[in-house]
Design a protein around this motif. Structure first.
Motif, PDB file in Angstrom:
ATOM      1  N   LYS A 221      -4.254  17.372 -44.190  1.00 19.84           N
ATOM      2  CA  LYS A 221      -3.488  16.541 -43.634  1.00 19.84           C
ATOM      3  C   LYS A 221      -3.156  15.320 -44.368  1.00 19.84           C
ATOM      4  N   ASN A 222      -4.240  14.500 -44.802  1.00 19.20           N
ATOM      5  CA  ASN A 222      -4.355  13.579 -45.452  1.00 19.20           C
ATOM      6  C   ASN A 222      -3.683  13.635 -46.772  1.00 19.20           C
ATOM      7  N   LEU A 223      -3.996  14.703 -47.424  1.00 21.97           N
ATOM      8  CA  LEU A 223      -3.086  15.076 -48.657  1.00 21.97           C
ATOM      9  C   LEU A 223      -1.674  15.036 -48.590  1.00 21.97           C
ATOM     10  N   THR A 224      -1.348  15.628 -47.540  1.00 15.43           N
ATOM     11  CA  THR A 224       0.055  15.683 -47.215  1.00 15.43           C
ATOM     12  C   THR A 224       0.881  14.315 -46.967  1.00 15.43           C
TER      13      THR A 224
ATOM     14  N   SER B 223      -2.632   6.258 -49.017  1.00 17.62           N
ATOM     15  CA  SER B 223      -3.310   7.438 -48.469  1.00 17.62           C
ATOM     16  C   SER B 223      -2.849   8.011 -46.969  1.00 17.62           C
ATOM     17  N   GLY B 224      -1.640   7.025 -46.654  1.00 18.43           N
ATOM     18  CA  GLY B 224      -1.242   7.449 -45.222  1.00 18.43           C
ATOM     19  C   GLY B 224      -1.901   7.116 -43.971  1.00 18.43           C
ATOM     20  N   ASN B 225      -2.861   6.345 -44.288  1.00 21.70           N
ATOM     21  CA  ASN B 225      -3.734   5.654 -43.043  1.00 21.70           C
ATOM     22  C   ASN B 225      -3.061   4.619 -42.340  1.00 21.70           C
ATOM     23  N   ASP B 226      -2.295   3.653 -42.873  1.00 23.73           N
ATOM     24  CA  ASP B 226      -1.800   2.606 -42.534  1.00 23.73           C
ATOM     25  C   ASP B 226      -0.209   2.780 -42.465  1.00 23.73           C
ATOM     26  N   GLY B 227       0.270   2.836 -41.065  1.00 27.32           N
ATOM     27  CA  GLY B 227       1.573   3.075 -40.936  1.00 27.32           C
ATOM     28  C   GLY B 227       2.946   2.135 -41.245  1.00 27.32           C
ATOM     29  N   ASP B 228       2.212   0.782 -41.331  1.00 25.54           N
ATOM     30  CA  ASP B 228       3.211  -0.294 -41.266  1.00 25.54           C
ATOM     31  C   ASP B 228       3.296  -0.744 -42.932  1.00 25.54           C
ATOM     32  N   TYR B 229       3.941  -1.784 -43.202  1.00 25.79           N
ATOM     33  CA  TYR B 229       4.216  -2.372 -44.418  1.00 25.79           C
ATOM     34  C   TYR B 229       3.215  -2.095 -45.638  1.00 25.79           C
ATOM     35  N   PRO B 230       3.365  -1.840 -46.659  1.00 29.19           N
ATOM     36  CA  PRO B 230       2.438  -1.670 -47.676  1.00 29.19           C
ATOM     37  C   PRO B 230       1.452  -2.849 -47.934  1.00 29.19           C
ATOM     38  N   THR B 231       1.901  -4.070 -48.157  1.00 30.55           N
ATOM     39  CA  THR B 231       1.022  -5.015 -48.629  1.00 30.55           C
ATOM     40  C   THR B 231       0.215  -5.703 -47.638  1.00 30.55           C
ATOM     41  N   ALA B 232      -0.939  -5.738 -47.622  1.00 31.09           N
ATOM     42  CA  ALA B 232      -1.774  -6.569 -46.548  1.00 31.09           C
ATOM     43  C   ALA B 232      -2.054  -8.016 -46.939  1.00 31.09           C
ATOM     44  N   PRO B 233      -1.609  -8.932 -46.203  1.00 35.59           N
ATOM     45  CA  PRO B 233      -1.859 -10.290 -46.723  1.00 35.59           C
ATOM     46  C   PRO B 233      -3.258 -10.692 -47.280  1.00 35.59           C
ATOM     47  N   ASN B 234      -4.268 -10.131 -46.950  1.00 31.97           N
ATOM     48  CA  ASN B 234      -5.583 -10.396 -47.497  1.00 31.97           C
ATOM     49  C   ASN B 234      -6.148  -9.357 -48.416  1.00 31.97           C
ATOM     50  N   ALA B 235      -5.100  -8.609 -48.595  1.00 30.53           N
ATOM     51  CA  ALA B 235      -5.615  -7.258 -49.646  1.00 30.53           C
ATOM     52  C   ALA B 235      -6.006  -7.836 -51.158  1.00 30.53           C
ATOM     53  N   VAL B 236      -7.222  -7.200 -51.457  1.00 28.98           N
ATOM     54  CA  VAL B 236      -7.842  -7.398 -52.601  1.00 28.98           C
ATOM     55  C   VAL B 236      -7.006  -6.446 -53.649  1.00 28.98           C
ATOM     56  N   LYS B 237      -6.506  -6.878 -54.698  1.00 31.00           N
ATOM     57  CA  LYS B 237      -5.795  -6.271 -55.905  1.00 31.00           C
ATOM     58  C   LYS B 237      -6.740  -6.057 -56.973  1.00 31.00           C
ATOM     59  N   ILE B 238      -6.653  -4.875 -57.325  1.00 30.28           N
ATOM     60  CA  ILE B 238      -7.657  -4.370 -58.635  1.00 30.28           C
ATOM     61  C   ILE B 238      -6.577  -4.078 -59.593  1.00 30.28           C
ATOM     62  N   ALA B 239      -6.647  -4.491 -60.863  1.00 28.67           N
ATOM     63  CA  ALA B 239      -6.101  -4.203 -61.958  1.00 28.67           C
ATOM     64  C   ALA B 239      -7.015  -3.021 -62.631  1.00 28.67           C
ATOM     65  N   VAL B 240      -6.382  -1.857 -62.913  1.00 30.28           N
ATOM     66  CA  VAL B 240      -6.988  -0.696 -63.586  1.00 30.28           C
ATOM     67  C   VAL B 240      -6.467  -0.406 -64.980  1.00 30.28           C
ATOM     68  N   THR B 241      -7.174  -0.373 -66.064  1.00 33.68           N
ATOM     69  CA  THR B 241      -6.569  -0.005 -67.232  1.00 33.68           C
ATOM     70  C   THR B 241      -7.747   1.161 -67.800  1.00 33.68           C
ATOM     71  N   ASP B 242      -7.131   2.143 -68.158  1.00 36.50           N
ATOM     72  CA  ASP B 242      -7.818   3.243 -68.830  1.00 36.50           C
ATOM     73  C   ASP B 242      -9.007   3.692 -67.799  1.00 36.50           C
TER      74      ASP B 242
ATOM     75  N   LEU C 279      -9.517   8.804 -57.703  1.00 36.06           N
ATOM     76  CA  LEU C 279      -9.468   7.463 -57.569  1.00 36.06           C
ATOM     77  C   LEU C 279      -8.712   6.602 -58.437  1.00 36.06           C
ATOM     78  N   SER C 280      -8.933   6.572 -59.530  1.00 37.26           N
ATOM     79  CA  SER C 280      -8.430   5.790 -60.647  1.00 37.26           C
ATOM     80  C   SER C 280      -7.117   5.802 -60.534  1.00 37.26           C
ATOM     81  N   TYR C 281      -6.487   7.064 -60.551  1.00 36.57           N
ATOM     82  CA  TYR C 281      -4.934   7.223 -60.214  1.00 36.57           C
ATOM     83  C   TYR C 281      -4.386   6.558 -58.972  1.00 36.57           C
ATOM     84  N   VAL C 282      -5.257   6.648 -57.975  1.00 37.67           N
ATOM     85  CA  VAL C 282      -4.592   6.258 -56.549  1.00 37.67           C
ATOM     86  C   VAL C 282      -4.616   4.478 -56.777  1.00 37.67           C
ATOM     87  N   LEU C 283      -5.613   4.135 -57.570  1.00 38.15           N
ATOM     88  CA  LEU C 283      -5.773   2.796 -57.673  1.00 38.15           C
ATOM     89  C   LEU C 283      -4.622   1.927 -58.787  1.00 38.15           C
TER      90      LEU C 283
END
Length: 143
Positions: A3-6, A67-86, A49-53
């Motif tokens: 269900k989560n993958l869907t 992942s579909g766990n949060d039904g509201d607007y995507p960006t959370a005000p206190n979200a930690v952002k992680i930049a991923v390269t390679d 996980l690296s691609y999900v990031l």
């Protein structure tokens, strides 16, 4: 198919279409094949996980939203952002605390809103828009 993958596939397609990019453009942006994006959207494969990031960074949203766990607007005000390269985490950026901006009443309202179901959140937003339009029309008639 889990269900989560869907949910992930549905959310990925929604975000991609909302941004107006093709599977090929998205694949190039995050460094995978368009076939991989197609499999993810159709629930046939699960991304690392690296691609999900990378996807969360690309769409400027949380991993929870992806992942579909949060039904509201995507960006959370206190979200930690992680930049991923390679595939490696190279930067951790945390926004300033929101407590300096909001009153205790506003925090309580946000907490209450966060606990609502998606349908209740929609109703709440519609109610706010109605109140705003009444307030605006009252100001105009007072003039």
């Amino acid at each position: 198919m889990s269900k989560n993958l869907t949910k992930f596939g549905i959310r990925l397609r929604e975000l991609r279409e909302e941004k107006g990019v093709s599977m090929i453009e998205l694949a190039r942006a995050i460094g995978v094949s368009d076939a991989a994006v197609c499999k993810w959207e159709n629930g046939l494969a699960e991304p690392k996980l690296s691609y999900v990031l990378r996807l969360a960074e690309y769409f400027d949203c949380t991993v929870d939203y992806m992942s579909g766990n949060d039904g509201d607007y995507p960006t959370a005000p206190n979200a930690v952002k992680i930049a991923v390269t390679d595939g490696k985490t190279n930067k951790l950026v945390k926004p300033p605390p929101i407590t300096s901006v909001l009153t205790p009443d506003e925090h309580q309202i946000i907490g209450t809103y966060s606990a609502l179901t998606p349908d209740m959140k929609k109703l709440f937003k519609e109610t706010l828009r109605t109140w705003q339009s009444v307030k605006t029309s009252t100001k105009k008639s007072d003039s």
